[in-house]
Design a protein around this motif. Structure first.
Motif, PDB file in Angstrom:
ATOM      1  N   ASN A  46      43.346  33.136  49.639  1.00  0.00           N
ATOM      2  CA  ASN A  46      43.111  33.134  48.495  1.00  0.00           C
ATOM      3  C   ASN A  46      44.007  32.470  47.725  1.00  0.00           C
ATOM      4  O   ASN A  46      45.274  32.670  47.778  1.00  0.00           O
ATOM      5  CB  ASN A  46      42.383  34.199  47.789  1.00  0.00           C
ATOM      6  CG  ASN A  46      41.487  35.308  49.010  1.00  0.00           C
ATOM      7  OD1 ASN A  46      40.419  34.459  48.734  1.00  0.00           O
ATOM      8  ND2 ASN A  46      41.970  36.061  49.487  1.00  0.00           N
ATOM      9  N   TYR A  48      44.234  30.796  43.357  1.00  0.00           N
ATOM     10  CA  TYR A  48      43.461  30.805  42.234  1.00  0.00           C
ATOM     11  C   TYR A  48      44.464  29.752  41.439  1.00  0.00           C
ATOM     12  O   TYR A  48      45.501  30.168  41.277  1.00  0.00           O
ATOM     13  CB  TYR A  48      43.731  32.311  41.491  1.00  0.00           C
ATOM     14  CG  TYR A  48      42.930  32.892  42.261  1.00  0.00           C
ATOM     15  CD1 TYR A  48      41.880  32.889  42.313  1.00  0.00           C
ATOM     16  CD2 TYR A  48      44.076  33.648  43.415  1.00  0.00           C
ATOM     17  CE1 TYR A  48      40.794  34.136  43.117  1.00  0.00           C
ATOM     18  CE2 TYR A  48      43.200  34.404  44.055  1.00  0.00           C
ATOM     19  CZ  TYR A  48      42.007  35.337  43.462  1.00  0.00           C
ATOM     20  OH  TYR A  48      41.113  36.270  44.907  1.00  0.00           O
ATOM     21  N   ILE A  88      34.600  31.143  38.450  1.00  0.00           N
ATOM     22  CA  ILE A  88      34.799  32.528  38.147  1.00  0.00           C
ATOM     23  C   ILE A  88      35.051  32.154  36.381  1.00  0.00           C
ATOM     24  O   ILE A  88      36.066  31.040  35.886  1.00  0.00           O
ATOM     25  CB  ILE A  88      36.360  32.772  38.898  1.00  0.00           C
ATOM     26  CG1 ILE A  88      35.707  32.819  40.040  1.00  0.00           C
ATOM     27  CG2 ILE A  88      36.771  34.387  37.987  1.00  0.00           C
ATOM     28  CD1 ILE A  88      37.293  34.314  40.943  1.00  0.00           C
ATOM     29  N   ASP A  90      34.565  34.751  34.282  1.00  0.00           N
ATOM     30  CA  ASP A  90      34.498  36.545  34.821  1.00  0.00           C
ATOM     31  C   ASP A  90      36.259  36.740  34.395  1.00  0.00           C
ATOM     32  O   ASP A  90      36.592  36.992  34.947  1.00  0.00           O
ATOM     33  CB  ASP A  90      34.139  37.260  35.570  1.00  0.00           C
ATOM     34  CG  ASP A  90      33.912  39.032  35.165  1.00  0.00           C
ATOM     35  OD1 ASP A  90      35.189  38.995  34.962  1.00  0.00           O
ATOM     36  OD2 ASP A  90      33.449  39.198  35.087  1.00  0.00           O
ATOM     37  N   ALA A  92      37.765  39.661  33.140  1.00  0.00           N
ATOM     38  CA  ALA A  92      38.303  40.477  33.841  1.00  0.00           C
ATOM     39  C   ALA A  92      38.955  40.034  34.867  1.00  0.00           C
ATOM     40  O   ALA A  92      40.135  40.624  35.423  1.00  0.00           O
ATOM     41  CB  ALA A  92      36.959  41.470  34.304  1.00  0.00           C
ATOM     42  N   LYS A  93      38.284  39.214  35.976  1.00  0.00           N
ATOM     43  CA  LYS A  93      38.454  38.564  37.005  1.00  0.00           C
ATOM     44  C   LYS A  93      39.578  37.486  37.253  1.00  0.00           C
ATOM     45  O   LYS A  93      40.726  37.981  37.666  1.00  0.00           O
ATOM     46  CB  LYS A  93      37.593  38.208  37.933  1.00  0.00           C
ATOM     47  CG  LYS A  93      37.084  38.862  38.717  1.00  0.00           C
ATOM     48  CD  LYS A  93      35.312  38.631  39.529  1.00  0.00           C
ATOM     49  CE  LYS A  93      34.944  39.484  39.641  1.00  0.00           C
ATOM     50  NZ  LYS A  93      34.221  39.826  40.779  1.00  0.00           N
ATOM     51  N   MET A  94      39.563  36.677  36.008  1.00  0.00           N
ATOM     52  CA  MET A  94      40.603  35.898  35.771  1.00  0.00           C
ATOM     53  C   MET A  94      42.159  36.457  35.574  1.00  0.00           C
ATOM     54  O   MET A  94      43.027  36.435  35.413  1.00  0.00           O
ATOM     55  CB  MET A  94      40.332  34.867  34.030  1.00  0.00           C
ATOM     56  CG  MET A  94      39.075  34.064  34.482  1.00  0.00           C
ATOM     57  SD  MET A  94      38.430  33.119  33.657  1.00  0.00           S
ATOM     58  CE  MET A  94      38.047  32.711  32.199  1.00  0.00           C
ATOM     59  N   LYS A  95      42.076  37.688  34.695  1.00  0.00           N
ATOM     60  CA  LYS A  95      42.965  37.998  33.975  1.00  0.00           C
ATOM     61  C   LYS A  95      44.307  38.855  35.131  1.00  0.00           C
ATOM     62  O   LYS A  95      45.212  38.700  34.783  1.00  0.00           O
ATOM     63  CB  LYS A  95      42.390  39.433  33.278  1.00  0.00           C
ATOM     64  CG  LYS A  95      43.469  40.497  32.285  1.00  0.00           C
ATOM     65  CD  LYS A  95      43.379  41.647  31.400  1.00  0.00           C
ATOM     66  CE  LYS A  95      44.582  42.292  30.658  1.00  0.00           C
ATOM     67  NZ  LYS A  95      43.804  43.641  29.739  1.00  0.00           N
ATOM     68  N   GLU A  96      43.556  38.888  36.231  1.00  0.00           N
ATOM     69  CA  GLU A  96      44.349  39.474  37.366  1.00  0.00           C
ATOM     70  C   GLU A  96      45.264  38.106  37.807  1.00  0.00           C
ATOM     71  O   GLU A  96      46.016  38.440  38.655  1.00  0.00           O
ATOM     72  CB  GLU A  96      43.420  40.197  38.277  1.00  0.00           C
ATOM     73  CG  GLU A  96      42.446  41.082  37.872  1.00  0.00           C
ATOM     74  CD  GLU A  96      41.479  41.495  38.966  1.00  0.00           C
ATOM     75  OE1 GLU A  96      41.628  40.576  40.225  1.00  0.00           O
ATOM     76  OE2 GLU A  96      39.959  41.924  38.730  1.00  0.00           O
ATOM     77  N   HIS A  97      44.792  36.995  37.954  1.00  0.00           N
ATOM     78  CA  HIS A  97      45.364  35.916  37.546  1.00  0.00           C
ATOM     79  C   HIS A  97      46.432  34.978  36.632  1.00  0.00           C
ATOM     80  O   HIS A  97      47.424  34.081  36.880  1.00  0.00           O
ATOM     81  CB  HIS A  97      44.764  34.724  39.206  1.00  0.00           C
ATOM     82  CG  HIS A  97      44.347  35.475  39.826  1.00  0.00           C
ATOM     83  ND1 HIS A  97      44.834  35.724  41.204  1.00  0.00           N
ATOM     84  CD2 HIS A  97      43.436  36.287  39.863  1.00  0.00           C
ATOM     85  CE1 HIS A  97      44.259  36.571  42.305  1.00  0.00           C
ATOM     86  NE2 HIS A  97      42.780  36.864  41.573  1.00  0.00           N
ATOM     87  N   HIS A 119      38.958  29.519  42.928  1.00  0.00           N
ATOM     88  CA  HIS A 119      39.014  30.461  43.828  1.00  0.00           C
ATOM     89  C   HIS A 119      38.954  30.005  45.167  1.00  0.00           C
ATOM     90  O   HIS A 119      38.323  29.457  45.403  1.00  0.00           O
ATOM     91  CB  HIS A 119      38.119  31.521  43.494  1.00  0.00           C
ATOM     92  CG  HIS A 119      38.854  32.548  44.615  1.00  0.00           C
ATOM     93  ND1 HIS A 119      37.575  32.928  45.194  1.00  0.00           N
ATOM     94  CD2 HIS A 119      39.510  32.754  45.978  1.00  0.00           C
ATOM     95  CE1 HIS A 119      37.795  33.807  46.596  1.00  0.00           C
ATOM     96  NE2 HIS A 119      39.282  33.678  47.097  1.00  0.00           N
TER      97      HIS A 119
END
Length: 138
Positions: A46, A48, A88, A90, A92-97, A119
């Motif tokens: 994966n 990003y 993406i 969202d 919250a999902k973006m914050k992970e990367h 992604h």
């Protein structure tokens, strides 16, 4: 062509940050642009990347999600990844990367209007390094 594991290819990719992301336009033309994976180099199939909603890249992915990533590394290492892209939005999902260095392009961080994350999920990986070459099927 030899078959390698994802783990073996990921080890070769460990220090690689910049990829050329290739998309296809609605008219069938191929377009490439450099993208940084923001130091997220623990490759697991994966990738990003961050961009703006209005970027041509986003339009291309909306029309055709099939993309290619190409990397060049030390000791004549070349990697080509065919995959499928998803957009993406969202936070919250973006914050992970997210990493702070991205604020050079996205002034207000994840609150920058129009920020979107791409992604890319690998489907097939090919690599070449000197006489060694191989493929990983995901």
């Amino acid at each position: 062509m030899a078959e390698k594991s994802l783990k073996e290819v990921a080890a070769k990719m460990k220090q690689l940050d910049i990829a050329m992301l290739t998309t296809q336009t609605g008219k069938g033309q191929l377009t490439s642009r450099p993208m940084s994976n923001n130091g997220d180099v623990e490759y697991n199939g994966n990738s990003y990347y961050f961009t703006f909603e209005g970027a041509r890249t986003v339009k291309d992915i909306d029309e055709n999600a099939h993309v290619n990533l190409s990397f060049e590394g030390p000791k004549k290492l070349y990697i080509s990844i065919n995959g499928k892209a998803a957009l993406i939005r969202d936070k919250a999902k973006m914050k992970e990367h997210w990493v702070k260095d991205l604020e050079v392009w996205f002034e207000n961080g994840l609150d920058t209007p129009g920020v979107v994350m791409i992604h890319v999920k690998a489907e097939r990986i090919k690599y070449w390094q000197g006489e060694d070459e191989g493929e990983v099927k995901i």
